[in-house]
Structure formats: C-alpha cells, structure tokens
Design an enzyme around this catalytic site. Structure first.
Site, PDB file in Angstrom:
ATOM      1  CG  LEU A   1      -1.825   0.842   1.177  1.00  0.00           C
ATOM      2  CD1 LEU A   1      -3.173   0.832  -0.246  1.00  0.00           C
ATOM      3  CD2 LEU A   1      -2.792   0.845   2.227  1.00  0.00           C
ATOM      4  CG  ASP A   2       1.252   3.144  -3.926  1.00  0.00           C
ATOM      5  OD1 ASP A   2       2.005   2.242  -3.742  1.00  0.00           O
ATOM      6  OD2 ASP A   2       0.739   3.293  -4.628  1.00  0.00           O
ATOM      7  CB  ILE A   3       4.519   6.514   1.034  1.00  0.00           C
ATOM      8  CG1 ILE A   3       4.474   7.446   2.227  1.00  0.00           C
ATOM      9  CG2 ILE A   3       4.706   7.251  -0.312  1.00  0.00           C
ATOM     10  CD1 ILE A   3       5.803   7.920   2.777  1.00  0.00           C
TER      11      ILE A   3
END
Length: 256
Positions: free
Chosen positions: A123-125
């Site tokens: 899950l991207d930053i």
C-alpha cells in the site's frame, strides 16, 4: 511407477502448492525432520511426484497455529515494507498501545508475534487503509501468490483537470470504460477491474491484481488525478471500524 522428470517437483514447492505452508516454512520443517514422504523422513531438496504421500508432524501444525495475521489501518506517511528515505515501515505501528480496543479476537499482543511479521501486499506511502501483515506463509501466498485472485477494494477521490467537484459529470463515460478494461501498464495488459462512481468525487475500484502504483497510473492514463486513496476490503475481510494507526488480529473464523 516411473514418473518422467517433468512431473516431479521439489518437495518444498509441492507443499506450498498443496497449501500446507510456504516454501520457506517447508524448508524449516524438512530440516527439523517434521516431513515424511511415503513413510520416510524427507531429506532436503527431495524431488517428489504427484502421487507422493506427504505427512507433516503435528509439531509443525502447532507452530503454525501460533502464527498471527494482523490487520492494520495504515495512515499516510508509512511505507508497507522496508524503511525507505527516512519513512517508517508500517510494522512499527504494531505494538501494544496501538492494538484496537474493539478487537473481537481476544488475542494478547506479545513481541514474539513481530518475528517474521511481513506485509502480504503493498500500500503506497500516500495511501491509507487495510494492510495485512502475517507470520503465516499460507496467508501470504493466498494474497500475493502468482495465482492469487483475491479481490481488493479501494475508494479513490479524484480530480479531472481543473475540476474537483462533481467530477463524475465532467469525466467522459469512455474513460470509465477504459478503466474497467483496456489499459496496459509497462506493456502488459491489466486484468478487468470493477470501477464505479461511489459519489460525484469518488470512484470505487475492485481489483484482482496489485501492480505497483496501479490505481494512480490507471487514473493518469485517462486524465484523472488521485487526490486520496483508501483500501477498504481484501477478499471477505473489511477495514470496518478500525481507526487509522491501529490494528487488530485476523480472527480464528475470518477468511480472506
């Protein structure tokens, strides 16, 4: 029975394919003498045919039963995996004081549960929502294995050029059709996705794959900009009431 070379596979691979454990776990069990093939204790690197009878010592099952899977509501600013560019990995949020009080599982937190606890998927930053961390190779394989078809559902706030309100009205219908099917990333076609307007500024995506920054890049390809992205479901497990920055255990009766 003489099996031709093609039909045999390494024991650890076969055990993973049968859903018994991950390959890494299989290696650890074989090294401990916990695996028998056709009644004999299996050596490392053994090749087995499809008819081989594989038995696992109850000690391995006991060890597996103690492995935990954690559901975290990841906030913005944390990375899923290894620390990078000074940003903290999400696993640092898994501690006693951030354990959600509403957790129905009644499991107690202990530091031993952090050993080998790794994210199953990314899950991207700059994305929030449901992130799964697990010690259990079977769960990891189910969620991120080559053949995983587990659905992941996202709520995605978007803008279109200068348009930030009632984006649905401004955005052409053929753009929505392309999001559903027809886009490629890095020269590889994407699997069909379910994409619908949840409200005039927010799309709901249901994907069965997880390419890097996939939703942001899909949106870019049709002229949309992602303003906010939240994962709300993986398979049958939903984010529900879990507050941002807190976590709970996957319950004994819950399945992805």
């Amino acid at each position: 029975m003489n099996h031709s070379v093609e039909t045999t596979s390494r024991l650890n691979k076969r055990m993973a394919e049968l859903g018994l454990c991950s390959r890494r776990e299989a290696d650890a069990w074989i090294a401990r003498g916990w695996v028998r093939v056709d009644g004999q204790v299996a050596p490392m690197g053994l090749q087995v045919g499809p008819q081989a009878r594989i038995e696992v010592d109850p000690a391995a099952r006991g060890q597996q039963a103690q492995q935990v899977t954690v559901l975290l509501h990841k906030p913005v600013g944390y990375v899923s995996g290894q620390a990078e560019d000074g940003h903290q990995p999400a696993v640092t949020l898994v501690q006693g004081r951030s354990h959600w009080r509403g957790d129905p599982s009644h499991l107690r937190f202990s530091p031993a549960q952090l050993k080998g606890l790794a994210p199953a998927g990314r899950l991207d930053i700059d994305s929030t929502g449901l992130l799964v961390l697990t010690q259990d190779g079977r769960v990891a394989r189910q969620l991120v294995g080559e053949d995983s078809g587990v659905e992941k559902e996202y709520l995605v706030r978007v803008s279109f050029g200068e348009v930030t309100a009632d984006v649905e009205r401004a955005f052409p219908r053929e753009g929505l059709a392309r999001l559903r099917h027809g886009l490629s990333l890095d020269g590889k076609p994407l699997k069909p996705a379910r994409v619908d307007w949840q409200n005039p500024e927010q799309l709901r995506f249901v994907l069965t794959e997880g390419r890097k920054r996939q939703i942001r890049r899909m949106c870019e390809a049709v002229g949309l900009k992602v303003v906010g992205l939240k994962r709300v479901r993986i398979g049958r497990v939903t984010l529900g009431q879990l507050p941002a920055g807190q976590w709970r255990y996957l319950g004994p009766s819950e399945r992805f």
